[in-house]
Design an enzyme around this catalytic site. Structure first.
Site, PDB file in Angstrom:
ATOM      1  N   HIS A   1       5.187 -31.903   9.744  1.00 12.27           N
ATOM      2  CA  HIS A   1       4.685 -30.559   9.439  1.00 12.27           C
ATOM      3  C   HIS A   1       3.663 -30.609   8.309  1.00 12.27           C
ATOM      4  O   HIS A   1       2.732 -29.808   8.279  1.00 12.27           O
ATOM      5  CB  HIS A   1       5.845 -29.633   9.091  1.00 12.27           C
TER       6      HIS A   1
ATOM      7  N   ASP B   1       0.861  -1.188   0.000  1.00 11.42           N
ATOM      8  CA  ASP B   1       0.000   0.000   0.000  1.00 11.42           C
ATOM      9  C   ASP B   1       0.896   1.237   0.000  1.00 11.42           C
ATOM     10  O   ASP B   1       2.115   1.148  -0.231  1.00 11.42           O
ATOM     11  CB  ASP B   1      -1.006  -0.046   1.158  1.00 11.42           C
TER      12      ASP B   1
ATOM     13  N   HIS C   1       8.277 -25.073   8.640  1.00  8.31           N
ATOM     14  CA  HIS C   1       7.224 -25.788   9.367  1.00  8.31           C
ATOM     15  C   HIS C   1       5.828 -25.542   8.813  1.00  8.31           C
ATOM     16  O   HIS C   1       4.971 -26.420   8.906  1.00  8.31           O
ATOM     17  CB  HIS C   1       7.239 -25.378  10.854  1.00  8.31           C
TER      18      HIS C   1
ATOM     19  N   THR D   1       2.286  -2.176   8.934  1.00  7.47           N
ATOM     20  CA  THR D   1       2.683  -3.173   9.928  1.00  7.47           C
ATOM     21  C   THR D   1       2.821  -4.575   9.347  1.00  7.47           C
ATOM     22  O   THR D   1       3.348  -5.465  10.013  1.00  7.47           O
ATOM     23  CB  THR D   1       1.614  -3.263  11.044  1.00  7.47           C
TER      24      THR D   1
ATOM     25  N   CYS E   1       2.829  -3.453   4.058  1.00  6.51           N
ATOM     26  CA  CYS E   1       1.991  -2.302   4.424  1.00  6.51           C
ATOM     27  C   CYS E   1       2.670  -1.633   5.614  1.00  6.51           C
ATOM     28  O   CYS E   1       3.883  -1.766   5.773  1.00  6.51           O
ATOM     29  CB  CYS E   1       0.537  -2.703   4.672  1.00  6.51           C
TER      30      CYS E   1
HETATM   31  C1  RB5 Z   1      -2.357   2.428   6.656  1.00  6.54           C
HETATM   32  O1  RB5 Z   1      -2.485   3.585   7.433  1.00  6.54           O
HETATM   33  C2  RB5 Z   1      -2.094   1.233   7.546  1.00  6.54           C
HETATM   34  O2  RB5 Z   1      -3.243   0.956   8.298  1.00  6.54           O
HETATM   35  C3  RB5 Z   1      -1.674   0.031   6.722  1.00  6.54           C
HETATM   36  O3  RB5 Z   1      -0.504   0.320   6.025  1.00  6.54           O
HETATM   37  C4  RB5 Z   1      -1.360  -1.220   7.523  1.00  6.54           C
HETATM   38  O4  RB5 Z   1      -0.476  -0.963   8.557  1.00  6.54           O
HETATM   39  C5  RB5 Z   1      -2.533  -1.996   7.962  1.00  6.54           C
HETATM   40  O5  RB5 Z   1      -2.442  -3.046   8.618  1.00  6.54           O
END
Ligand code: RB5
Length: 151
Positions: free
Chosen positions: A134, A9, A99, A68, A66
């Site tokens: 596994h 993203d 695994h 996180t 993204c």
């Molecule tokens: C975008 O602000 C953020 O929510 C996205 O990049 C991601 O971290 C979502 O899990």
């Protein structure tokens, strides 16, 4: 893996070019499924594109970025046949291949810097699924998918 579909993203975009270049230096063919800028977008779109590329056999695996790695991996994991892992260190990336036979790797550009991200990618790519006990467990995951797909 010889080919990877990559999706991100607007937040993950900051790592994208360097991760694509890193994959390419390993001789991997990268299929770019977007996004292409820091303009705000919604991560599920790219998770879906990458997941479909993997489940259709267009590519061997997927990499998702993204903020996180969480939202984009949750979305990918909704696709039957996708086993996506979100990692912020290489050990889990390695074990997820050995695994869990993960076929999608996700990480967050707000969580890991470029050098750590490259280590995570390398650990994931260098590891091989070990099968055996596994495989039995991965088969049990697939059975859960089949149960809900039948509804
Ligand atoms: C975008 O602000 C953020 O929510 C996205 O990049 C991601 O971290 C979502 O899990």
């Amino acid at each position: 893996m010889k080919s990877i579909a990559l999706g991100c993203d607007h937040v993950g975009f900051i790592l994208k070019a360097d991760i694509v270049a890193h994959l390419q230096t390993r001789g991997i063919k990268v299929i770019d499924k977007g996004w292409w800028s820091t303009e705000r977008t919604d991560y599920p779109r790219y998770a879906n594109e990458v997941a479909e590329a993997v489940t259709s056999g267009e590519v061997d695996g997927g990499v998702l970025i993204c903020g996180t790695g969480v939202g984009i991996s949750i979305t990918a994991n909704k696709h039957p046949g996708i086993r996506a892992v979100v990692c912020s260190e290489p050990y889990s990336a390695q074990l997820s291949r050995q695994h869990n036979n993960t076929n999608v790797l996700a990480f967050g550009s707000r969580v890991v810097g470029l050098e750590l991200a490259k280590m995570i990618v390398d650990a994931w790519l260098d590891a091989e699924f070990e099968g055996g006990r596994h495989q039995t467990r991965v088969d049990a995951i697939t059975e859960v998918e089949a149960r809900f797909n039948a509804l």
